[in-house]
Design a protein around this motif. Structure first.
Motif, short mmCIF file in Angstrom:
data_model
loop_
_atom_site.label_atom_id
_atom_site.label_comp_id
_atom_site.label_asym_id
_atom_site.label_seq_id
_atom_site.Cartn_x
_atom_site.Cartn_y
_atom_site.Cartn_z
N TRP A 1 0.90 -1.17 0.00
CA TRP A 1 0.00 0.00 0.00
C TRP A 1 0.93 1.21 0.00
CZ3 TRP A 1 -4.82 0.13 -1.45
CH2 TRP A 1 -5.57 1.29 -1.26
N ASP A 2 1.49 1.49 -1.15
CA ASP A 2 2.62 2.40 -1.28
C ASP A 2 2.16 3.66 -2.01
OD1 ASP A 2 4.88 3.73 -1.99
OD2 ASP A 2 5.80 2.09 -3.11
N HIS A 3 2.04 4.75 -1.26
CA HIS A 3 1.57 6.00 -1.86
C HIS A 3 2.62 6.64 -2.75
CE1 HIS A 3 -0.89 5.81 1.93
NE2 HIS A 3 -1.81 5.86 1.01
N ASN A 4 3.89 6.50 -2.36
CA ASN A 4 4.95 7.16 -3.14
C ASN A 4 5.10 6.51 -4.50
OD1 ASN A 4 5.23 8.47 -0.78
ND2 ASN A 4 7.33 7.85 -0.37
N GLY A 5 5.10 5.16 -4.51
CA GLY A 5 5.29 4.45 -5.76
C GLY A 5 3.97 4.17 -6.47
N GLU B 1 -8.88 7.61 3.49
CA GLU B 1 -8.00 8.14 2.45
C GLU B 1 -8.71 8.72 1.24
OE1 GLU B 1 -4.91 5.23 1.71
OE2 GLU B 1 -3.96 5.89 3.58
N GLU C 1 -8.50 12.61 0.41
CA GLU C 1 -7.21 13.17 0.01
C GLU C 1 -6.48 12.27 -0.98
OE1 GLU C 1 -5.91 16.17 0.92
OE2 GLU C 1 -7.79 16.63 1.92
N SER D 1 -4.79 11.79 -3.87
CA SER D 1 -4.30 12.84 -4.73
C SER D 1 -4.08 12.40 -6.18
CB SER D 1 -3.00 13.40 -4.15
OG SER D 1 -2.19 12.34 -3.72
N ASP E 1 -4.66 9.88 -9.61
CA ASP E 1 -5.78 9.14 -10.21
C ASP E 1 -5.73 7.66 -9.86
OD1 ASP E 1 -6.69 11.44 -11.28
OD2 ASP E 1 -5.85 11.12 -13.28
N PHE F 1 -4.38 6.26 -7.29
CA PHE F 1 -4.70 6.11 -5.86
C PHE F 1 -6.23 6.09 -5.70
CE2 PHE F 1 -3.83 8.31 -1.46
CZ PHE F 1 -4.37 7.22 -0.83
N GLY G 1 -7.15 17.91 -0.71
CA GLY G 1 -7.25 17.15 -1.96
C GLY G 1 -8.61 17.36 -2.62
N GLU H 1 -1.00 18.34 -10.80
CA GLU H 1 -2.27 18.99 -10.46
C GLU H 1 -2.39 20.34 -11.15
OE1 GLU H 1 -2.96 17.05 -6.04
OE2 GLU H 1 -1.72 18.81 -6.28
N ASN I 1 5.11 13.65 2.01
CA ASN I 1 3.90 13.15 1.38
C ASN I 1 2.74 13.39 2.32
OD1 ASN I 1 1.85 11.34 0.26
ND2 ASN I 1 3.55 10.48 -0.91
N GLN I 2 1.55 13.67 1.75
CA GLN I 2 0.39 13.83 2.63
C GLN I 2 -0.09 12.49 3.19
OE1 GLN I 2 -3.05 15.19 0.66
NE2 GLN I 2 -2.53 14.19 -1.27
N SER I 3 0.20 11.39 2.50
CA SER I 3 -0.07 10.06 3.07
C SER I 3 1.21 9.25 2.92
CB SER I 3 -1.20 9.33 2.36
OG SER I 3 -2.04 10.20 1.68
N ASN J 1 4.37 6.56 3.39
CA ASN J 1 4.48 5.14 3.75
C ASN J 1 5.27 5.09 5.03
OD1 ASN J 1 3.31 4.46 1.27
ND2 ASN J 1 5.31 4.54 0.28
#
Lengths: 325, 333
Positions: free
Chosen positions: A73-77, A280, A283, A285, A287, A289, B61, B85, B186-188, B190
């Motif tokens: 569950w990786d937001h950065n990647g 989540e 927010e 951010s 598409d 996600f 967001g 964005e 990051n706002q969310s 890891n």
């Protein structure tokens, strides 16, 4: 049922017996209108599925079936998988039923069969009151009373007794699968009592009297003649409770710890599908996600359908055997 | 003052438009952190100028997406827009800082009476999972004379995507190269550490209050209004500061233009985990009445509006930023 005014007082046949003349018959109107209402149910379900399917397009294309097996569950990647959430949803719902089914069915038997009518009516009123409490209230109660109770007394005791098994290992936080299961149990409990009680009350008197006439004690008559007869209704109540547990959002979010991982320990913190969407979605951010969260909603939708379908099959299978009568 | 004339409003989407309205009705949405001050501003502005601004506090967001879709007249966000964005916007928004906020560490240590001091390194170490005990050497060195217990640190963070988490991780990225490479801002994020997460400032505060040995982070105004004890942070000049409104404004004064990251600001009396929050105003507003109303509001907000900030525990914009934003208003056509 004969004697309905609209049926008997049929108007004289019109010149052109078309749609409208047929409509003048009250039965036809009622049929059409209620059919429309019933069709709405189907329409809403299909629309939900369609919207979830269409809006999760990006995630379905990118992850495909691996979405169900990945624990990322990786937001950065922007790499998402559903397994920790599916696991958390099923585990907390299972725990909830584990606690609430024996308690709920037991309480329903008491209220329907054994309790004096005055007590039964008063308690039934309370049960219906409990069912109407908003889930955020249960969540708050859980945070302020259930979680400290678990952390200070229950969890350490479980760990001391069964800490050698993976089920009760790891650090004790109070929040986690067990806390979520417990609050869900409290929330599903009134549903199970309420519906099971109705089912038990619907059992014909003769069923009970026959058992008593054969020399059964009161409890034997209840347990061996009345409860099996009401089995379908009781199972229905359990699945109603399960449906509530699977989709419950607020109360679970407040006590599960919200960490996307899989742990065998019931004391560990986890996550459920409904909770992650609630946390989540606002927010989300990127598409992919956002689409992944909608894909999760689709998974929950399908999960509910599969579980309800299985429940139906179970009910059909048990009725065919004729074990209830 | 010129009162905007009533024009036939093209408010097809608005169910609320009433014929008797004497001014355009403006709809905005976004960040929840500045919601208390924004609602104060909008109600004061309405009673002074008769222009009603309806603000939906749905999160940064959400505000950005609604603005992108053209469903609101302007948006609000706690974080600057990403390039992606920005690229999706039909009309590139002009960005105005409105107020400043700060993030403070909160903790639950029953035996400790003094306010604890944290260095950026120590905070990053805790959130990386490298510092696991309260009596770790890094914490002891910053808190001489404090009897820190030999207990585990329980890390609490936000479960929802949040501008608060964005600013917090932005700060950690500046003070810890390891944080920057492993997690980033990051706002969310890891989160690399085993811990617990809760929704909103109130959720984090609730968990920390309940869990002995825990640490979390919340907005300064949330901590102040709930009378919570919070720790001191070491700033870039090497001074330990307990966050207060002047120290946050001081951090804001280090920015030349907005949007800007002002975490770990170099000024000697600047609180290190500070941030601006922004309004995103479309640079092209076709409806003349709305344009006048919005620019009027911006002018009002930069002068009179700022006087309401401290009563609601938000830091004022520094004079340099006010001056530069007053010029920026001309960019709205």
């Amino acid at each position: 049922m004969p004697g309905l005014a609209a049926v008997t007082a049929r108007p004289a046949p019109a010149a052109k017996p078309g749609f409208f003349s047929r409509l003048k018959s009250g039965d036809q109107v009622a049929y059409l209108i209620t059919l429309l209402f019933a069709a709405l149910v189907l329409l809403i379900a299909v629309l939900i599925f369609y919207v979830l399917w269409q809006q999760s397009d990006l995630a379905r294309q990118k992850f495909g079936f691996s979405f169900f097996t990945s624990t990322q569950w990786d937001h950065n990647g922007d790499n998402y998988g559903a397994l920790p959430f599916i696991y958390g949803t099923l585990l907390t719902s299972f725990l909830a039923l584990l606690f609430s089914v024996p308690l709920g069915v037991g309480a329903a038997i008491f209220l329907a069969e054994l309790a004096p009518p005055k007590i039964s009516n008063a308690l039934t009123f309370m049960v219906e009151l409990l069912a109407a409490v908003p889930s955020v209230i249960y969540g708050l109660l859980a945070i302020f009373t259930l979680v400290p109770l678990l952390r200070n007394y229950v969890d350490p005791a479980l760990k001391a007794a069964f800490g050698f098994t993976p089920l009760f290992s790891g650090p004790v936080y109070g929040v986690g699968y067990l806390a979520a299961g417990a609050v869900l149990a409290i929330m599903t409990f009134p549903f199970i009592i309420s519906v099971s009680r109705e089912a038990l009350l619907d059992v014909p008197r003769e069923q009970r009297e026959a058992a008593l006439a054969l020399g059964a004690t009161r409890w034997e008559a209840t347990w061996q003649a009345v409860v099996p007869y009401a089995k379908l209704g009781i199972m229905g109540s359990i699945f109603l409770g399960l449906a509530r547990a699977l989709g419950e959002t607020m109360a679970v979010t407040m006590v599960i710890g919200n960490t996307p991982k899989i742990s065998a320990s019931l004391l560990s913190s986890g996550y459920t599908i409904a909770s992650v969407i609630a946390n989540e979605f606002a927010e989300a951010s990127s598409d992919i996600f956002r689409d992944s969260l909608i894909f999760l909603a689709l998974v929950l939708f399908l999960l509910t359908i599969v579980i309800n379908g299985a429940a139906r099959l179970l009910i059909i299978a048990t009725t065919k055997k004729g074990s209830s009568t | 003052m010129k009162r905007p004339e009533f024009l036939g409003l093209a408010l097809a989407a608005s169910l609320f438009a009433t014929a008797a309205l004497a001014a355009p009705r403006i709809i905005a949405a976004g960040a929840s952190f500045p919601y208390p001050i924004y609602s104060k501003w909008f109600s004061e502005f309405k009673s002074e100028k008769g222009v009603e601004i309806n603000y939906q506090s749905i999160g940064s967001g959400g505000g950005i997406s609604l603005l992108t879709a053209g469903n609101v007249d302007f948006g609000a966000s706690d974080r600057p827009l990403t390039d992606a964005e920005m690229g999706k916007m039909k009309s590139k928004p002009v960005i105005f800082a409105t107020v400043l906020g700060a993030i403070v560490p909160i903790y639950n240590l029953a035996g400790v009476k003094q306010d604890l001091k944290f260095t950026g390194d120590a905070l990053a170490g805790i959130y990386l999972g490298k510092i696991t005990k309260w009596n770790d050497a890094a914490l002891k060195a910053a808190n001489p004379g404090v009897n820190l217990p030999n207990s585990d640190i329980v890390v609490v963070h936000r479960s929802d995507g949040s501008g608060t988490s964005f600013v917090f991780t932005d700060y950690l990225s500046k003070v810890s190269p390891e944080w920057k490479s492993k997690v980033g801002s990051n706002q969310s994020p890891n989160w690399p550490v085993e811990g617990m997460a809760a929704k909103g400032n109130e959720g984090v505060a609730g968990l920390v209050k309940q869990q002995p040995g825990s640490i979390g982070y919340v907005e300064l105004n949330y901590a102040v209004q709930n009378k919570m004890a919070y720790g001191l942070m070491k700033n870039a000049a090497g001074k330990f500061l307990k966050a207060d409104l002047p120290s946050v404004t001081a951090a804001g004064a280090t920015a030349k233009t907005v949007p800007a990251s002002i975490t770990n600001a170099a000024a000697p009396d600047a609180y290190p985990i500070s941030s601006f929050t922004y309004l995103l105003i479309p640079s092209k507003i076709d409806d003349a009445a709305k344009r006048t109303a919005i620019t009027d509001f911006l002018k009002w907000m930069l002068v009179k509006g700022q006087s309401y900030n401290e009563g609601l525990d938000y830091a004022k914009l520094p004079p340099s930023i006010v001056a530069s934003e007053q010029k920026l208003i001309a960019d709205i056509h």
